[in-house]
Design a protein around this motif. Structure first.
Motif, PDB file in Angstrom:
ATOM      1  N   GLU A  94       0.807  -1.028   0.092  1.00 23.63           N
ATOM      2  CA  GLU A  94      -0.287   0.123  -0.067  1.00 23.63           C
ATOM      3  C   GLU A  94       0.844   1.183   0.208  1.00 23.63           C
ATOM      4  O   GLU A  94       0.382   2.256  -0.390  1.00 23.63           O
ATOM      5  CB  GLU A  94      -1.044  -0.097   1.453  1.00 23.63           C
ATOM      6  CG  GLU A  94      -1.851  -0.994   1.315  1.00 23.63           C
ATOM      7  CD  GLU A  94      -2.786  -0.897   2.397  1.00 23.63           C
ATOM      8  OE1 GLU A  94      -2.888   0.006   3.141  1.00 23.63           O
ATOM      9  OE2 GLU A  94      -4.051  -1.633   2.480  1.00 23.63           O
ATOM     10  N   VAL A  95       2.233   1.189   0.612  1.00 28.27           N
ATOM     11  CA  VAL A  95       2.900   2.297   0.783  1.00 28.27           C
ATOM     12  C   VAL A  95       4.236   2.085   0.032  1.00 28.27           C
ATOM     13  O   VAL A  95       4.899   1.120   0.644  1.00 28.27           O
ATOM     14  CB  VAL A  95       3.081   2.694   2.320  1.00 28.27           C
ATOM     15  CG1 VAL A  95       3.855   3.908   2.367  1.00 28.27           C
ATOM     16  CG2 VAL A  95       1.582   2.979   2.836  1.00 28.27           C
ATOM     17  N   ASN A  96       4.641   3.210  -0.558  1.00 27.16           N
ATOM     18  CA  ASN A  96       6.219   3.151  -0.903  1.00 27.16           C
ATOM     19  C   ASN A  96       6.621   4.405  -0.605  1.00 27.16           C
ATOM     20  O   ASN A  96       6.168   5.430  -0.733  1.00 27.16           O
ATOM     21  CB  ASN A  96       5.903   3.224  -2.559  1.00 27.16           C
ATOM     22  CG  ASN A  96       7.464   3.135  -3.409  1.00 27.16           C
ATOM     23  OD1 ASN A  96       8.034   4.266  -3.247  1.00 27.16           O
ATOM     24  ND2 ASN A  96       7.939   2.175  -3.813  1.00 27.16           N
ATOM     25  N   ARG A 227      -2.452   0.767  -9.532  1.00 28.71           N
ATOM     26  CA  ARG A 227      -1.544   1.908  -8.863  1.00 28.71           C
ATOM     27  C   ARG A 227      -1.641   3.287  -9.103  1.00 28.71           C
ATOM     28  O   ARG A 227      -2.298   3.827 -10.109  1.00 28.71           O
ATOM     29  CB  ARG A 227      -0.033   1.227  -9.029  1.00 28.71           C
ATOM     30  CG  ARG A 227       0.208   1.691 -10.541  1.00 28.71           C
ATOM     31  CD  ARG A 227       1.878   1.680 -10.740  1.00 28.71           C
ATOM     32  NE  ARG A 227       2.142   2.090 -12.203  1.00 28.71           N
ATOM     33  CZ  ARG A 227       3.598   2.034 -12.603  1.00 28.71           C
ATOM     34  NH1 ARG A 227       4.495   1.774 -11.730  1.00 28.71           N
ATOM     35  NH2 ARG A 227       3.741   2.744 -13.838  1.00 28.71           N
ATOM     36  N   ALA A 228      -1.284   4.153  -8.346  1.00 26.74           N
ATOM     37  CA  ALA A 228      -1.114   5.580  -8.496  1.00 26.74           C
ATOM     38  C   ALA A 228       0.194   6.035  -8.022  1.00 26.74           C
ATOM     39  O   ALA A 228       0.490   5.623  -6.965  1.00 26.74           O
ATOM     40  CB  ALA A 228      -2.157   6.319  -7.560  1.00 26.74           C
ATOM     41  N   VAL A 229       1.069   6.719  -9.018  1.00 25.62           N
ATOM     42  CA  VAL A 229       2.171   7.276  -8.787  1.00 25.62           C
ATOM     43  C   VAL A 229       2.024   8.808  -8.470  1.00 25.62           C
ATOM     44  O   VAL A 229       1.427   9.362  -9.039  1.00 25.62           O
ATOM     45  CB  VAL A 229       3.190   7.173  -9.775  1.00 25.62           C
ATOM     46  CG1 VAL A 229       4.603   7.777  -9.523  1.00 25.62           C
ATOM     47  CG2 VAL A 229       3.511   5.506  -9.997  1.00 25.62           C
ATOM     48  N   ILE A 230       2.392   9.295  -7.377  1.00 27.16           N
ATOM     49  CA  ILE A 230       2.443  10.537  -6.916  1.00 27.16           C
ATOM     50  C   ILE A 230       3.781  11.280  -6.971  1.00 27.16           C
ATOM     51  O   ILE A 230       4.400  10.939  -5.853  1.00 27.16           O
ATOM     52  CB  ILE A 230       1.666  10.715  -5.716  1.00 27.16           C
ATOM     53  CG1 ILE A 230       0.113  10.232  -5.686  1.00 27.16           C
ATOM     54  CG2 ILE A 230       1.529  12.239  -5.137  1.00 27.16           C
ATOM     55  CD1 ILE A 230      -0.318  10.042  -4.356  1.00 27.16           C
ATOM     56  N   ALA A 231       3.800  12.407  -7.794  1.00 26.70           N
ATOM     57  CA  ALA A 231       5.000  12.869  -7.868  1.00 26.70           C
ATOM     58  C   ALA A 231       5.058  14.384  -7.171  1.00 26.70           C
ATOM     59  O   ALA A 231       3.947  15.054  -7.225  1.00 26.70           O
ATOM     60  CB  ALA A 231       5.583  13.376  -9.451  1.00 26.70           C
ATOM     61  N   VAL A 273       9.155  10.779  -6.001  1.00 19.51           N
ATOM     62  CA  VAL A 273       7.941   9.659  -6.595  1.00 19.51           C
ATOM     63  C   VAL A 273       7.585   8.584  -5.457  1.00 19.51           C
ATOM     64  O   VAL A 273       8.566   7.854  -5.090  1.00 19.51           O
ATOM     65  CB  VAL A 273       8.620   9.078  -7.932  1.00 19.51           C
ATOM     66  CG1 VAL A 273       7.319   8.165  -8.271  1.00 19.51           C
ATOM     67  CG2 VAL A 273       9.173  10.222  -8.805  1.00 19.51           C
ATOM     68  N   ASP A 274       6.349   8.606  -5.332  1.00 14.61           N
ATOM     69  CA  ASP A 274       5.685   7.700  -4.309  1.00 14.61           C
ATOM     70  C   ASP A 274       4.657   6.874  -5.016  1.00 14.61           C
ATOM     71  O   ASP A 274       3.961   7.440  -5.941  1.00 14.61           O
ATOM     72  CB  ASP A 274       4.869   8.349  -3.104  1.00 14.61           C
ATOM     73  CG  ASP A 274       5.999   9.029  -2.126  1.00 14.61           C
ATOM     74  OD1 ASP A 274       6.401   8.386  -1.354  1.00 14.61           O
ATOM     75  OD2 ASP A 274       6.202  10.403  -2.483  1.00 14.61           O
ATOM     76  N   THR A 275       4.856   5.618  -4.790  1.00 15.99           N
ATOM     77  CA  THR A 275       3.676   4.552  -5.324  1.00 15.99           C
ATOM     78  C   THR A 275       2.731   4.129  -4.528  1.00 15.99           C
ATOM     79  O   THR A 275       3.187   3.498  -3.497  1.00 15.99           O
ATOM     80  CB  THR A 275       4.453   3.473  -6.161  1.00 15.99           C
ATOM     81  OG1 THR A 275       5.486   4.318  -7.103  1.00 15.99           O
ATOM     82  CG2 THR A 275       3.542   2.838  -7.164  1.00 15.99           C
ATOM     83  N   TYR A 276       1.447   4.044  -4.911  1.00 18.12           N
ATOM     84  CA  TYR A 276       0.587   3.623  -3.972  1.00 18.12           C
ATOM     85  C   TYR A 276      -0.539   2.564  -4.671  1.00 18.12           C
ATOM     86  O   TYR A 276      -0.857   2.780  -5.934  1.00 18.12           O
ATOM     87  CB  TYR A 276      -0.359   4.662  -3.323  1.00 18.12           C
ATOM     88  CG  TYR A 276       0.351   5.468  -2.622  1.00 18.12           C
ATOM     89  CD1 TYR A 276       0.513   5.435  -1.303  1.00 18.12           C
ATOM     90  CD2 TYR A 276       1.041   6.744  -3.253  1.00 18.12           C
ATOM     91  CE1 TYR A 276       1.616   6.248  -0.548  1.00 18.12           C
ATOM     92  CE2 TYR A 276       1.880   7.591  -2.483  1.00 18.12           C
ATOM     93  CZ  TYR A 276       2.125   7.394  -1.068  1.00 18.12           C
ATOM     94  OH  TYR A 276       2.716   8.217  -0.459  1.00 18.12           O
TER      95      TYR A 276
END
Length: 610
Positions: A94-96, A227-231, A273-276
């Protein structure tokens, strides 16, 4: 013993990495918060070291879990440890923890978005546009654009925001959370809970939550719902989470001070960059980072987030010509690939349905699935393209509208605007029943016996004199029968409209242009005798769509009943008012690509799509 100790270390490191706030307490005082953003204290150095250890621990733990043979049978004493590992694996998915782009990824991303010869003006446009709501009460539900360029990103986010604000208000969202949104009944929108002052009724908190929800939905759509990548900005990291607003403002201002994006190396330096993999975890991160997306880098960060969620290689595979930049020269506008990526999750360049076979194994790629919010374009009215049904008829009555140089939003507050004209549907049924009895080889006439079967099947009750007149020659011609049906009251199975609308469909549409230069009247006003006020603009349009059999030259001569849109659409308004002459603007041409021969009226200046 060493393995047991390593496992305990891994668990401890992972627990620290899963905390919502950093391990070390943060001060909320502005000056200290600013120092945290610019210097590394011994405590911060230790925190960064622990985060790196937790990242390594996470990777080793997941690798260890994957390497466990499927046939292995744990003993009772081992089951507790297995359950703990599974729980940690779920959380880890769930958390990157976030990382920087590699040099290769940053170069590929920059070249893909801007190309090799991008001007400083275009880079400045995309580095100075936040995702912020209008402060004007009349357009408080809208996102404001101050410069050209990122309108494709803002308009698409705006369309999803309107979807949630209009059709999933707070009291209904809670009830709908237990089911996927794409399975939620469209009947929700037909309840008359939408007040006349809907646009001024939303609180700032409700709009903020809706914005976060909309951004998360788009990113997961780009990530194939996996997934969703949040920059965000690496100089901010998790520093804004758990901080008070004043500290967040200081941290963000410090991070943006002197920051510019002029090359791929600049991207690599500033991006985190975080991936969820779950909507809940992505929502939590977006909610914490919303001040960053409201800052001047917001639109660019969201575009990068969408591209990384899709995957850079997948984005290039979606396109017909991957060599062209996604931000087009010379004005820096968002390309159709960007808009389509945010609308349907794929960066395809065309707006038709499916794909077009050119032969020789070559294809042009269009939109292959139905979408939540749609797309209309002025270019279709100019015969430069054809928008397919997937984009033209979305699940919700909201459309991004494209012109040669700008993107705006068209929407309705009632899904009934997308329903077919009931009288047109009735006409189709009668014609189909008539043709089924036509044994003349397409001559357009049927026998008396077949005619009586049509009347029974369609529940049409003709007066005896009409029936005798039609049957007097021994056969019935469609054109004569059609004239009788038009003059026959609908209570007897005909198409005569007792409201006087002659089968017209009348409804309201709203058009929102978020660019601050779009309000012609507002641009002339001044605030305290100083700078002219420029505002976004919301225009309400009354739309009248005649049935396909009504002659176009007859449309303007039919009186439109006065009263509210609801009473008109339901046939309750019977007071006849003098019809207003139809008005025209380029937006009307866009509307007619969805509702052919639509007639539009509005109050004030024409709606602007530029």
């Amino acid at each position: 013993m060493a393995d047991q100790q390593e496992e305990e270390d891994l668990r401890m490191a992972l627990r620290m990495s899963m905390q919502n706030s950093p391990p070390e307490p943060k001060s909320s005082r502005p000056r200290e918060a600013a120092n945290l953003a610019t210097t590394k204290t011994p405590e911060e150095s230790r925190r960064l070291q622990r985060e790196l250890m937790a990242t390594a621990a996470e990777k080793r733990m997941l690798a260890a879990v994957k390497n466990v043979p499927a046939s292995s049978s744990p003993s009772k004493s081992e089951r507790g440890g297995d359950l703990g590992r599974k729980e940690m694996e779920i959380k880890a998915k769930e958390v990157n923890l976030g990382n920087e782009l590699s040099e290769e990824e940053a170069y590929q991303l920059f070249l893909m978005v801007f190309g090799s010869g991008v001007s400083k003006d275009i880079l400045a446009q995309w580095s100075n546009q936040g995702i912020r709501f209008s402060l004007d009460p009349e357009t408080s539900m809208g996102l404001v654009q101050h410069e050209g360029g990122p309108c494709g990103v803002l308009a698409t986010i705006q369309a999803f925001v309107l979807k949630h604000l209009l059709f999933f208000p707070d009291e209904l969202v809670k009830a709908a959370q237990s089911m996927p949104e794409n399975l939620t009944s469209r009947r929700l929108s037909k309840n008359h809970y939408v007040a006349s002052n809907i646009f001024a009724a939303f609180t700032e908190d409700a709009k903020s939550r809706t914005l976060v929800k909309s951004m998360g939905e788009i990113l997961f759509l780009c990530g194939n719902n996996k997934r969703a990548v949040i920059a965000t900005l690496s100089s901010i990291g998790h520093g804004v989470e758990g901080s008070v607003d004043s500290s967040k403002d200081v941290i963000i201002a410090q991070a943006l001070d002197g920051l510019s994006i002029e090359s791929a190396s600049d991207l690599q330096k500033v991006l985190r960059v975080d991936t969820y993999t779950t909507p809940a975890s992505a929502f939590e991160r977006l909610e914490a980072m919303i001040p960053v997306f409201q800052s001047r880098m917001g639109a660019l960060l969201f575009l990068i987030s969408a591209l990384l969620s899709r995957g850079l290689d997948c984005v290039q595979a979606d396109r017909d010509d991957p060599s062209l930049p996604l931000v087009t020269a010379p004005f820096g506008h968002a390309s159709q690939e960007i808009v389509n990526l945010l609308l349907c999750g794929q960066a395809v360049p065309n707006v038709f349905d499916g794909r077009m076979d050119l032969g020789g194994g070559m294809f042009l790629k269009g939109v292959s699935t139905n979408v939540e919010v749609g797309f209309l374009t002025l270019l279709e009215s100019l015969n430069f393209c054809k928008v397919g049904q997937n984009l033209k008829c979305p699940k919700w009555p909201i459309w991004v509208v494209g012109s040669e140089s700008h993107y705006t939003v068209l929407f309705a507050v009632d899904t009934a605007v997308q329903d077919e004209n009931e009288l047109e549907e009735r006409e189709s049924q009668i014609r189909k029943a008539f043709d089924a009895q036509d044994q003349s080889g397409g001559g357009g006439f049927i026998s008396v016996e077949g005619f009586h079967q049509v009347l029974r099947g369609m529940n049409i009750r003709l007066p005896s004199e009409k029936l005798d007149s039609l049957c007097s020659s021994g056969f019935i011609v469609w054109s004569e029968f059609w004239q009788v049906i038009l003059d026959l009251d609908n209570s007897l199975g005909g198409l005569k409209d007792s409201t006087g609308q002659m089968g017209r469909k009348i409804f309201d549409l709203y058009h929102f242009n978020g660019i601050a230069k779009s309000d012609l009247n507002g641009s002339q006003a001044t605030s305290g005798g100083e700078t002219p006020i420029q505002r976004p603009r919301l225009t309400k349009l009354r739309v009248s769509v005649p049935p396909r059999w009504m002659p176009e030259e007859f449309m303007a001569d039919v009186a439109v009943p006065s009263g509210s849109a609801d009473s008109e659409s339901s046939g309750k308004g019977t007071e006849v008012a003098k019809p207003e002459p139809p008005q025209h603007a380029p937006l009307v041409d866009c509307i007619r690509t969805r509702w052919p021969r639509a007639v539009c009226n509005w109050v004030g200046d024409p709606p602007s799509i530029v």
